[in-house]
Design a protein around this motif. Structure first.
Motif, PDB file in Angstrom:
ATOM      1  N   LYS A 143       0.831  -1.210   0.000  1.00 58.59           N
ATOM      2  CA  LYS A 143       0.000   0.000   0.000  1.00 58.59           C
ATOM      3  C   LYS A 143       0.865   1.260   0.000  1.00 58.59           C
ATOM      4  O   LYS A 143       0.600   2.215  -0.738  1.00 58.59           O
ATOM      5  CB  LYS A 143      -0.909  -0.001   1.228  1.00 58.59           C
ATOM      6  CG  LYS A 143      -2.064  -0.988   1.159  1.00 58.59           C
ATOM      7  CD  LYS A 143      -2.916  -0.869   2.411  1.00 58.59           C
ATOM      8  CE  LYS A 143      -4.135  -1.763   2.346  1.00 58.59           C
ATOM      9  NZ  LYS A 143      -4.982  -1.653   3.565  1.00 58.59           N
ATOM     10  N   LEU A 144       1.911   1.283   0.842  1.00 54.15           N
ATOM     11  CA  LEU A 144       2.782   2.456   0.920  1.00 54.15           C
ATOM     12  C   LEU A 144       3.516   2.691  -0.397  1.00 54.15           C
ATOM     13  O   LEU A 144       3.659   3.833  -0.850  1.00 54.15           O
ATOM     14  CB  LEU A 144       3.794   2.275   2.060  1.00 54.15           C
ATOM     15  CG  LEU A 144       3.245   2.411   3.487  1.00 54.15           C
ATOM     16  CD1 LEU A 144       4.301   1.995   4.506  1.00 54.15           C
ATOM     17  CD2 LEU A 144       2.798   3.858   3.750  1.00 54.15           C
ATOM     18  N   ILE A 145       3.979   1.603  -1.012  1.00 55.24           N
ATOM     19  CA  ILE A 145       4.720   1.731  -2.275  1.00 55.24           C
ATOM     20  C   ILE A 145       3.804   2.219  -3.387  1.00 55.24           C
ATOM     21  O   ILE A 145       4.180   3.084  -4.180  1.00 55.24           O
ATOM     22  CB  ILE A 145       5.388   0.399  -2.632  1.00 55.24           C
ATOM     23  CG1 ILE A 145       6.538   0.109  -1.655  1.00 55.24           C
ATOM     24  CG2 ILE A 145       5.891   0.403  -4.078  1.00 55.24           C
ATOM     25  CD1 ILE A 145       7.140  -1.269  -1.795  1.00 55.24           C
ATOM     26  N   LEU A 146       2.584   1.679  -3.454  1.00 55.97           N
ATOM     27  CA  LEU A 146       1.652   2.119  -4.493  1.00 55.97           C
ATOM     28  C   LEU A 146       1.290   3.597  -4.312  1.00 55.97           C
ATOM     29  O   LEU A 146       1.150   4.336  -5.286  1.00 55.97           O
ATOM     30  CB  LEU A 146       0.396   1.248  -4.466  1.00 55.97           C
ATOM     31  CG  LEU A 146       0.578  -0.176  -4.976  1.00 55.97           C
ATOM     32  CD1 LEU A 146      -0.673  -1.014  -4.706  1.00 55.97           C
ATOM     33  CD2 LEU A 146       0.896  -0.186  -6.467  1.00 55.97           C
ATOM     34  N   LYS A 147       1.147   4.027  -3.064  1.00 51.37           N
ATOM     35  CA  LYS A 147       0.848   5.431  -2.812  1.00 51.37           C
ATOM     36  C   LYS A 147       2.037   6.316  -3.192  1.00 51.37           C
ATOM     37  O   LYS A 147       1.866   7.385  -3.793  1.00 51.37           O
ATOM     38  CB  LYS A 147       0.501   5.628  -1.331  1.00 51.37           C
ATOM     39  CG  LYS A 147       0.111   7.053  -0.976  1.00 51.37           C
ATOM     40  CD  LYS A 147      -0.269   7.158   0.498  1.00 51.37           C
ATOM     41  CE  LYS A 147      -0.659   8.588   0.859  1.00 51.37           C
ATOM     42  NZ  LYS A 147      -1.037   8.709   2.297  1.00 51.37           N
ATOM     43  N   SER A 148       3.221   5.835  -2.881  1.00 52.81           N
ATOM     44  CA  SER A 148       4.421   6.614  -3.161  1.00 52.81           C
ATOM     45  C   SER A 148       4.669   6.766  -4.658  1.00 52.81           C
ATOM     46  O   SER A 148       5.236   7.767  -5.101  1.00 52.81           O
ATOM     47  CB  SER A 148       5.636   5.950  -2.500  1.00 52.81           C
ATOM     48  OG  SER A 148       6.836   6.608  -2.836  1.00 52.81           O
ATOM     49  N   THR A 149       4.282   5.764  -5.432  1.00 50.76           N
ATOM     50  CA  THR A 149       4.566   5.769  -6.873  1.00 50.76           C
ATOM     51  C   THR A 149       3.425   6.349  -7.702  1.00 50.76           C
ATOM     52  O   THR A 149       3.245   5.997  -8.864  1.00 50.76           O
ATOM     53  CB  THR A 149       4.887   4.343  -7.359  1.00 50.76           C
ATOM     54  OG1 THR A 149       3.820   3.452  -6.958  1.00 50.76           O
ATOM     55  CG2 THR A 149       6.193   3.843  -6.773  1.00 50.76           C
ATOM     56  N   SER A 150       2.659   7.266  -7.097  1.00 47.89           N
ATOM     57  CA  SER A 150       1.625   7.965  -7.882  1.00 47.89           C
ATOM     58  C   SER A 150       2.273   8.800  -8.972  1.00 47.89           C
ATOM     59  O   SER A 150       1.644   9.166  -9.963  1.00 47.89           O
ATOM     60  CB  SER A 150       0.765   8.842  -6.967  1.00 47.89           C
ATOM     61  OG  SER A 150       1.581   9.784  -6.282  1.00 47.89           O
ATOM     62  N   VAL A 151       3.564   9.097  -8.789  1.00 49.09           N
ATOM     63  CA  VAL A 151       4.389   9.705  -9.844  1.00 49.09           C
ATOM     64  C   VAL A 151       5.622   8.808  -9.993  1.00 49.09           C
ATOM     65  O   VAL A 151       6.027   8.139  -9.038  1.00 49.09           O
ATOM     66  CB  VAL A 151       4.816  11.145  -9.498  1.00 49.09           C
ATOM     67  CG1 VAL A 151       3.601  12.049  -9.420  1.00 49.09           C
ATOM     68  CG2 VAL A 151       5.585  11.191  -8.177  1.00 49.09           C
ATOM     69  N   PRO A 152       6.233   8.754 -11.172  1.00 50.60           N
ATOM     70  CA  PRO A 152       7.403   7.885 -11.373  1.00 50.60           C
ATOM     71  C   PRO A 152       8.504   8.182 -10.361  1.00 50.60           C
ATOM     72  O   PRO A 152       8.813   9.350 -10.088  1.00 50.60           O
ATOM     73  CB  PRO A 152       7.841   8.223 -12.801  1.00 50.60           C
ATOM     74  CG  PRO A 152       6.592   8.692 -13.466  1.00 50.60           C
ATOM     75  CD  PRO A 152       5.843   9.441 -12.409  1.00 50.60           C
TER      76      PRO A 152
END
Length: 242
Positions: free
Chosen positions: A14-23
């Protein structure tokens, strides 16, 4: 196993997907989320293979840098409809289209479009036959497909479960435990033998056994007891075609 994480509940995912909202490169993701870099790389690989991330590369100061970007929000795990469909399939491997529609209540057009995009994004596996289409979580090994599909057929499931409990059984045993017509029992046994789920053992009293007891038991262990009970209650009406 880490390769089979629950994307709906895994805090790192979840944290990684949120963090990668931009490349973003792995180092930046680790720094932003506080997740150890080694764990970040492992999760990135799993999320990429599951179709959640797009990967790109660029040259920075003469060094190739790889960046990670999550998928468009419409088919993202944070979308309530997508999250609900993934949860249905994860809890009911080999579920049919008709039963997904019954559980979700989504209109056929909406459901078909969502499932199609989930398949394109490699978030689910779809196996089609002449009779039905079955949906599996993306991490399901193809070797488990035949057993999972047959566990969703009333007569086949009763035969498999009888052999799990009793190690072997005769044709008469299966007629009694399934309460089905002889032709239905014979056809089911033939199909289970052809799919190498059971084997026929010759002798004074011919009988049937599971090809690989441990393999079947391992698959059953992945299905929670509550879902097994629900499956038993609904087989005759919704899952049976033998």
């Amino acid at each position: 196993m880490e390769s089979k994480i629950d994307f709906l509940n895994d805090k790192y995912a979840k944290l990684i997907l949120k963090s990668t909202s931009v490349p973003k490169p792995a180092n930046d993701i680790s720094e932003e989320t506080g997740i150890p870099l080694g764990t970040v790389y492992r999760r990135l690989e799993i999320l990429k293979n599951a179709g959640f991330l797009q990967v790109a590369g660029h040259i920075e100061d003469g060094v190739k840098v790889k960046t990670y970007h999550n998928k468009p929000k419409r088919y993202h795990i944070s979308n309530p409809r997508i999250s609900f469909l993934l949860e249905i399939i994860q809890k009911n491997p080999a579920i049919s289209y008709r039963d997904i529609q019954k559980i979700s209540g989504y209109p056929f057009g909406t459901l078909s479009n969502s499932l199609s995009n989930l398949q394109k994004d490699s978030r689910i596996i779809v196996k089609r036959s002449s009779r039905r289409t079955h949906y599996f979580p993306s991490h399901t090994p193809p070797t488990e497909f035949p057993v999972l599909i047959n566990l969703r057929k009333e007569t086949a499931k009763k035969i498999i479960m009888f052999l799990v409990d009793n190690k072997n059984g005769t044709y008469s045993d299966f007629k009694k435990c399934t309460n089905k017509a002889p032709s239905t029992v014979s056809l089911t046994l033939t199909n289970l033998v052809e799919e190498k789920i059971i084997k026929r053992v010759s002798g004074f009293q011919p009988h049937f056994e599971l090809q690989d007891v441990q393999f079947v038991q391992n698959i059953l262990a992945k299905i929670t007891p509550s879902n097994i009970d629900k499956m038993k209650d609904r087989f005759a009406d919704t899952f049976s075609y033998f």
